[in-house]
Design a protein around this motif. Structure first.
Motif, PDB file in Angstrom:
ATOM      1  N   ALA A  76       0.850  -1.201   0.000  1.00  0.00           N
ATOM      2  CA  ALA A  76       0.000   0.000   0.000  1.00  0.00           C
ATOM      3  C   ALA A  76       0.884   1.249   0.000  1.00  0.00           C
ATOM      4  CB  ALA A  76      -0.876  -0.014   1.256  1.00  0.00           C
ATOM      5  N   PRO A  77       0.327   2.387  -0.443  1.00  0.00           N
ATOM      6  CA  PRO A  77       1.131   3.617  -0.416  1.00  0.00           C
ATOM      7  C   PRO A  77       1.301   4.138   1.008  1.00  0.00           C
ATOM      8  CG  PRO A  77      -1.118   4.089  -1.127  1.00  0.00           C
ATOM      9  CD  PRO A  77      -1.013   2.594  -1.006  1.00  0.00           C
ATOM     10  N   LEU A  78       2.506   4.570   1.328  1.00  0.00           N
ATOM     11  CA  LEU A  78       2.808   5.035   2.683  1.00  0.00           C
ATOM     12  C   LEU A  78       3.623   6.319   2.601  1.00  0.00           C
ATOM     13  CD1 LEU A  78       3.925   1.542   3.945  1.00  0.00           C
ATOM     14  CD2 LEU A  78       1.861   2.711   4.702  1.00  0.00           C
ATOM     15  N   GLY A  79       3.177   7.325   3.347  1.00  0.00           N
ATOM     16  CA  GLY A  79       3.915   8.582   3.392  1.00  0.00           C
ATOM     17  C   GLY A  79       5.002   8.529   4.453  1.00  0.00           C
ATOM     18  N   LEU A  80       6.020   9.333   4.265  1.00  0.00           N
ATOM     19  CA  LEU A  80       7.099   9.497   5.255  1.00  0.00           C
ATOM     20  C   LEU A  80       7.785   8.194   5.651  1.00  0.00           C
ATOM     21  CD1 LEU A  80       6.042  12.150   7.920  1.00  0.00           C
ATOM     22  CD2 LEU A  80       7.848  12.258   6.200  1.00  0.00           C
ATOM     23  N   LEU A 105       3.583   4.044  -4.857  1.00  0.00           N
ATOM     24  CA  LEU A 105       4.336   5.119  -4.191  1.00  0.00           C
ATOM     25  C   LEU A 105       3.377   6.233  -3.792  1.00  0.00           C
ATOM     26  CD1 LEU A 105       7.417   5.931  -3.611  1.00  0.00           C
ATOM     27  CD2 LEU A 105       7.002   7.644  -5.382  1.00  0.00           C
ATOM     28  N   SER A 106       3.523   6.734  -2.572  1.00  0.00           N
ATOM     29  CA  SER A 106       2.654   7.810  -2.078  1.00  0.00           C
ATOM     30  C   SER A 106       3.122   9.181  -2.557  1.00  0.00           C
ATOM     31  CB  SER A 106       2.667   7.794  -0.550  1.00  0.00           C
ATOM     32  OG  SER A 106       2.175   9.007  -0.033  1.00  0.00           O
ATOM     33  N   THR A 107       2.173  10.096  -2.731  1.00  0.00           N
ATOM     34  CA  THR A 107       2.519  11.510  -2.950  1.00  0.00           C
ATOM     35  C   THR A 107       3.440  11.994  -1.830  1.00  0.00           C
ATOM     36  OG1 THR A 107       0.340  11.959  -3.932  1.00  0.00           O
ATOM     37  CG2 THR A 107       1.542  13.852  -3.097  1.00  0.00           C
ATOM     38  N   VAL A 154      -6.315   7.465  -6.329  1.00  0.00           N
ATOM     39  CA  VAL A 154      -6.674   8.763  -5.744  1.00  0.00           C
ATOM     40  C   VAL A 154      -7.265   8.505  -4.359  1.00  0.00           C
ATOM     41  CG1 VAL A 154      -8.020  10.864  -6.028  1.00  0.00           C
ATOM     42  CG2 VAL A 154      -7.169   9.656  -8.047  1.00  0.00           C
ATOM     43  N   THR A 155      -6.584   9.000  -3.345  1.00  0.00           N
ATOM     44  CA  THR A 155      -7.034   8.756  -1.966  1.00  0.00           C
ATOM     45  C   THR A 155      -8.097   9.781  -1.585  1.00  0.00           C
ATOM     46  OG1 THR A 155      -4.937   7.765  -1.361  1.00  0.00           O
ATOM     47  CG2 THR A 155      -6.253   8.661   0.444  1.00  0.00           C
ATOM     48  N   VAL A 156      -9.244   9.269  -1.132  1.00  0.00           N
ATOM     49  CA  VAL A 156     -10.380  10.166  -0.889  1.00  0.00           C
ATOM     50  C   VAL A 156     -10.826  10.181   0.582  1.00  0.00           C
ATOM     51  CG1 VAL A 156     -11.223   9.932  -3.262  1.00  0.00           C
ATOM     52  CG2 VAL A 156     -12.111   8.384  -1.506  1.00  0.00           C
ATOM     53  N   ILE A 305      -8.658  -4.326  -1.210  1.00  0.00           N
ATOM     54  CA  ILE A 305      -8.951  -4.046   0.195  1.00  0.00           C
ATOM     55  C   ILE A 305      -7.637  -3.848   0.932  1.00  0.00           C
ATOM     56  CG2 ILE A 305      -9.001  -6.524   0.810  1.00  0.00           C
ATOM     57  CD1 ILE A 305     -11.126  -5.820   2.921  1.00  0.00           C
ATOM     58  N   ASP A 306      -7.655  -2.957   1.931  1.00  0.00           N
ATOM     59  CA  ASP A 306      -6.548  -2.918   2.886  1.00  0.00           C
ATOM     60  C   ASP A 306      -7.095  -2.540   4.248  1.00  0.00           C
ATOM     61  OD1 ASP A 306      -6.606  -0.094   3.323  1.00  0.00           O
ATOM     62  OD2 ASP A 306      -5.071   0.270   1.810  1.00  0.00           O
ATOM     63  N   SER A 307      -6.199  -2.472   5.216  1.00  0.00           N
ATOM     64  CA  SER A 307      -6.469  -2.121   6.618  1.00  0.00           C
ATOM     65  C   SER A 307      -6.685  -3.387   7.438  1.00  0.00           C
ATOM     66  CB  SER A 307      -7.669  -1.179   6.766  1.00  0.00           C
ATOM     67  OG  SER A 307      -7.443   0.013   6.012  1.00  0.00           O
ATOM     68  N   VAL A 309      -4.665  -6.196   7.217  1.00  0.00           N
ATOM     69  CA  VAL A 309      -4.137  -7.434   6.614  1.00  0.00           C
ATOM     70  C   VAL A 309      -2.760  -7.728   7.227  1.00  0.00           C
ATOM     71  CG1 VAL A 309      -3.399  -8.545   4.475  1.00  0.00           C
ATOM     72  CG2 VAL A 309      -5.377  -7.012   4.461  1.00  0.00           C
ATOM     73  N   ARG A 310      -2.676  -8.825   7.937  1.00  0.00           N
ATOM     74  CA  ARG A 310      -1.452  -9.145   8.677  1.00  0.00           C
ATOM     75  C   ARG A 310      -0.871 -10.511   8.308  1.00  0.00           C
ATOM     76  NH1 ARG A 310      -1.989  -4.511   9.491  1.00  0.00           N
ATOM     77  NH2 ARG A 310      -2.491  -3.460  11.439  1.00  0.00           N
ATOM     78  N   SER A 311      -1.513 -11.244   7.393  1.00  0.00           N
ATOM     79  CA  SER A 311      -1.053 -12.611   7.072  1.00  0.00           C
ATOM     80  C   SER A 311      -1.666 -13.059   5.747  1.00  0.00           C
ATOM     81  CB  SER A 311      -1.518 -13.572   8.170  1.00  0.00           C
ATOM     82  OG  SER A 311      -2.934 -13.633   8.175  1.00  0.00           O
ATOM     83  N   MET A 328      -1.068  -4.152   1.789  1.00  0.00           N
ATOM     84  CA  MET A 328      -0.583  -4.135   3.174  1.00  0.00           C
ATOM     85  C   MET A 328       0.247  -2.874   3.383  1.00  0.00           C
ATOM     86  SD  MET A 328       0.613  -8.101   3.489  1.00  0.00           S
ATOM     87  CE  MET A 328       1.901  -7.851   2.287  1.00  0.00           C
ATOM     88  N   GLY A 329      -0.029  -2.192   4.473  1.00  0.00           N
ATOM     89  CA  GLY A 329       0.725  -0.983   4.801  1.00  0.00           C
ATOM     90  C   GLY A 329       1.754  -1.238   5.890  1.00  0.00           C
ATOM     91  N   ARG A 330       1.265  -1.548   7.077  1.00  0.00           N
ATOM     92  CA  ARG A 330       2.195  -1.683   8.214  1.00  0.00           C
ATOM     93  C   ARG A 330       3.085  -2.919   8.103  1.00  0.00           C
ATOM     94  NH1 ARG A 330      -2.458   0.320  10.377  1.00  0.00           N
ATOM     95  NH2 ARG A 330      -2.307   2.255  11.595  1.00  0.00           N
TER      96      ARG A 330
HETATM   97  C1  LIG Z   1       2.594   5.122   8.321  1.00  0.00           C
HETATM   98  C2  LIG Z   1       1.478   5.161   7.317  1.00  0.00           C
HETATM   99  C3  LIG Z   1       1.480   6.105   6.315  1.00  0.00           C
HETATM  100  C4  LIG Z   1       0.456   6.121   5.364  1.00  0.00           C
HETATM  101  N1  LIG Z   1       0.515   7.028   4.335  1.00  0.00           N
HETATM  102  C5  LIG Z   1      -0.414   6.984   3.358  1.00  0.00           C
HETATM  103  C6  LIG Z   1      -0.314   7.832   2.230  1.00  0.00           C
HETATM  104  O1  LIG Z   1       0.621   8.619   2.102  1.00  0.00           O
HETATM  105  N2  LIG Z   1      -1.285   7.735   1.281  1.00  0.00           N
HETATM  106  C7  LIG Z   1      -2.345   6.852   1.380  1.00  0.00           C
HETATM  107  O2  LIG Z   1      -3.201   6.808   0.498  1.00  0.00           O
HETATM  108  N3  LIG Z   1      -2.432   6.019   2.436  1.00  0.00           N
HETATM  109  C8  LIG Z   1      -1.502   6.063   3.415  1.00  0.00           C
HETATM  110  N4  LIG Z   1      -1.586   5.195   4.467  1.00  0.00           N
HETATM  111  C9  LIG Z   1      -2.648   4.179   4.466  1.00  0.00           C
HETATM  112  C10 LIG Z   1      -2.163   2.926   3.730  1.00  0.00           C
HETATM  113  O3  LIG Z   1      -2.065   3.136   2.345  1.00  0.00           O
HETATM  114  C11 LIG Z   1      -3.134   1.757   3.942  1.00  0.00           C
HETATM  115  O4  LIG Z   1      -4.435   2.173   3.633  1.00  0.00           O
HETATM  116  C12 LIG Z   1      -3.080   1.230   5.375  1.00  0.00           C
HETATM  117  O5  LIG Z   1      -1.782   1.265   5.903  1.00  0.00           O
HETATM  118  C13 LIG Z   1      -3.591  -0.212   5.397  1.00  0.00           C
HETATM  119  O6  LIG Z   1      -3.661  -0.679   6.693  1.00  0.00           O
HETATM  120  P1  LIG Z   1      -2.551  -1.630   7.382  1.00  0.00           P
HETATM  121  O7  LIG Z   1      -1.430  -0.712   7.775  1.00  0.00           O
HETATM  122  O8  LIG Z   1      -3.293  -2.185   8.535  1.00  0.00           O
HETATM  123  O9  LIG Z   1      -2.116  -2.651   6.365  1.00  0.00           O
HETATM  124  C14 LIG Z   1      -0.599   5.191   5.441  1.00  0.00           C
HETATM  125  C15 LIG Z   1      -0.607   4.235   6.472  1.00  0.00           C
HETATM  126  C16 LIG Z   1       0.434   4.200   7.398  1.00  0.00           C
HETATM  127  C17 LIG Z   1       0.420   3.136   8.452  1.00  0.00           C
END
Ligand SMILES: Cc1cc2nc3c(=O)[nH]c(=O)nc-3n(C[C@H](O)[C@H](O)[C@H](O)COP(=O)(O)O)c2cc1C
Length: 377
Positions: A76-80, A105-107, A154-156, A305-307, A309-311, A328-330
């Motif tokens: 999943a896209p992640l900032g910072l 890649l996140s903005t 596009v994140t909404v 889907i996300d949020s 998902v750990r396995s 998966m993000g985290r």
């Molecule tokens: C540290 C962190 C930074 C994130 N940054 C963004 C982002 O820049 N853009 C975005 O659309 N979602 C961002 N997200 C949300 C993730 O894309 C994703 O929806 C979420 O991490 C999924 O849940 P999970 O961490 O339980 O897998 C971020 C999530 C985390 C944990």
């Protein structure tokens, strides 16, 4: 090797990554009940295995947006991300190529889309935060278009940022604010400090060019904050749809009506997401929102889907409940934090192995055989 699952990666990452960075990754909004629920809802689902099936050959490959991937999951896209471990964006992009899974890649990434595109041979996709300033938003879209990126997410679900109490308490801001607490925190994490010293402080690399070049780091951070937009509505989304020539996916949907309208508007897919429990704390868990969204958009429309998902087992549950693909993000970031990067491929392989094993235990040999008939209601 004692890194066997998400909880292991998280436990070790907590020791190696400075507290304010770990909390930024690990935390959610408000009481964090939404974050806890996002995982608990996956765990509550019980499956009904069908036995007496030859499962010698299990195939977890699948197609998404014209690509054949080795697995039905990706990053999943992640900032910072550079705050968790320097070089993370690049490592995610390269591992995604190696393992043939998607990376977005996140903005708000700490590496530019130009650098990532070059390094990944155009494999990575891009996630857009729609900037308040239309010219900035358009320029980002045009840059990504010129690079030939295939899919724009596009994140909404960030009309305003969620209230993340850990970040408020830790005083998380870019640039990092010097304090005794931070100094003590960093002194205990020498390998993180050494990695940061080699790569430089994390920066919002995709956005820097839109700020005044003479701006101080503090002014730059203030400019970035003004660029997050509460103005993103259907009219803005439709304008983007007209501007962006390839696949457009709407990320951050929990409502069947919004999913159906996104499809009507011309989106090519949706991501059912609570933003990892970081936005509306009381939001329904994405795995619980999924069946109604699938029903609203029909069987053939791409639903990710996300949020929570750990396995691999969670991935199988998501697909059984109607998703085509999981993000998966985290999980990848905890793996990187726990290992200084080396654990990322291991984590991907573990999720892949767990998914294949789950399919075999369920008595199915490919993803299209997963369905609601295997879910105990
Ligand atoms: C540290 C962190 C930074 C994130 N940054 C963004 C982002 O820049 N853009 C975005 O659309 N979602 C961002 N997200 C949300 C993730 O894309 C994703 O929806 C979420 O991490 C999924 O849940 P999970 O961490 O339980 O897998 C971020 C999530 C985390 C944990």
């Amino acid at each position: 090797m004692d890194l066997t699952c998400y909880d292991d990666f998280r436990r070790v990452a907590r020791r190696r990554v400075p507290r304010l960075a770990f909390d930024y990754l690990d935390g959610g909004s408000g009481t964090e009940a939404g974050l806890v629920e996002s995982v608990a809802a996956f765990e509550r689902i019980r499956l009904i295995p069908e036995s007496l099936v030859n499962v010698d050959q299990v195939d977890t490959s699948c197609e998404l947006f014209g690509h054949r991937f080795a697995q039905p999951f990706g990053f999943a896209p992640l900032g910072l991300t550079g705050l968790i471990w320097p070089g993370t964006d690049m490592l995610l992009a390269k591992t995604a190529v190696e393992r043939n899974i998607p990376h977005i890649l996140s903005t708000a990434a700490t590496t530019t889309i130009e650098d990532i595109s070059r390094a990944s041979g155009g494999h990575s996709w891009f996630q857009l935060y729609v900037a308040r300033d239309e010219a900035v938003a358009d320029d980002i879209v045009d840059r990504v278009d010129q690079l030939g990126v295939d899919v724009l997410f596009v994140t909404v679900d960030v009309p305003v940022p969620g209230r993340r109490l850990r970040d408020i308490r830790n005083g998380l801001k870019l640039p990092l604010q010097p304090s005794l607490r931070l100094a003590v925190d960093l002194a205990r994490r020498p390998s993180w400090c050494a990695a940061l010293a080699r790569s430089g402080a994390p920066r919002l690399a995709n956005l820097e060019r839109y700020a005044d070049p003479a701006a101080t780091a503090g002014q730059l951070a203030a400019f970035m904050a003004t660029q997050s937009s509460g103005r993103l509505d259907w009219a803005v989304l439709e304008r983007l749809r007209k501007r962006w020539p390839r696949k457009l996916v709407v990320k951050g949907i929990l409502s069947p009506q919004v999913a159906a309208r996104s499809k009507e508007m011309g989106a090519d897919g949706v991501v059912v997401s609570t933003h990892g429990g970081r936005q509306l704390n009381s939001a329904i868990a994405s795995i619980d929102a999924l069946p109604a969204i699938r029903a609203a958009v029909g069987p053939d429309f791409p639903v990710l889907i996300d949020s929570g998902v750990r396995s691999g087992e969670h991935v199988a549950k998501a697909i059984a409940r109607g998703a085509d693909f999981a993000l998966m993000g985290r999980l990848p970031l905890m793996a990187i934090g726990a290992s200084g990067g080396k654990g990322l491929a291991l984590a991907v392989d573990q999720v892949a192995d767990d998914l294949a094993r789950t399919l075999a235990l369920l008595g199915v040999t490919s993803l299209d055989q997963l369905g609601p008939h295997l879910v105990a209601s």
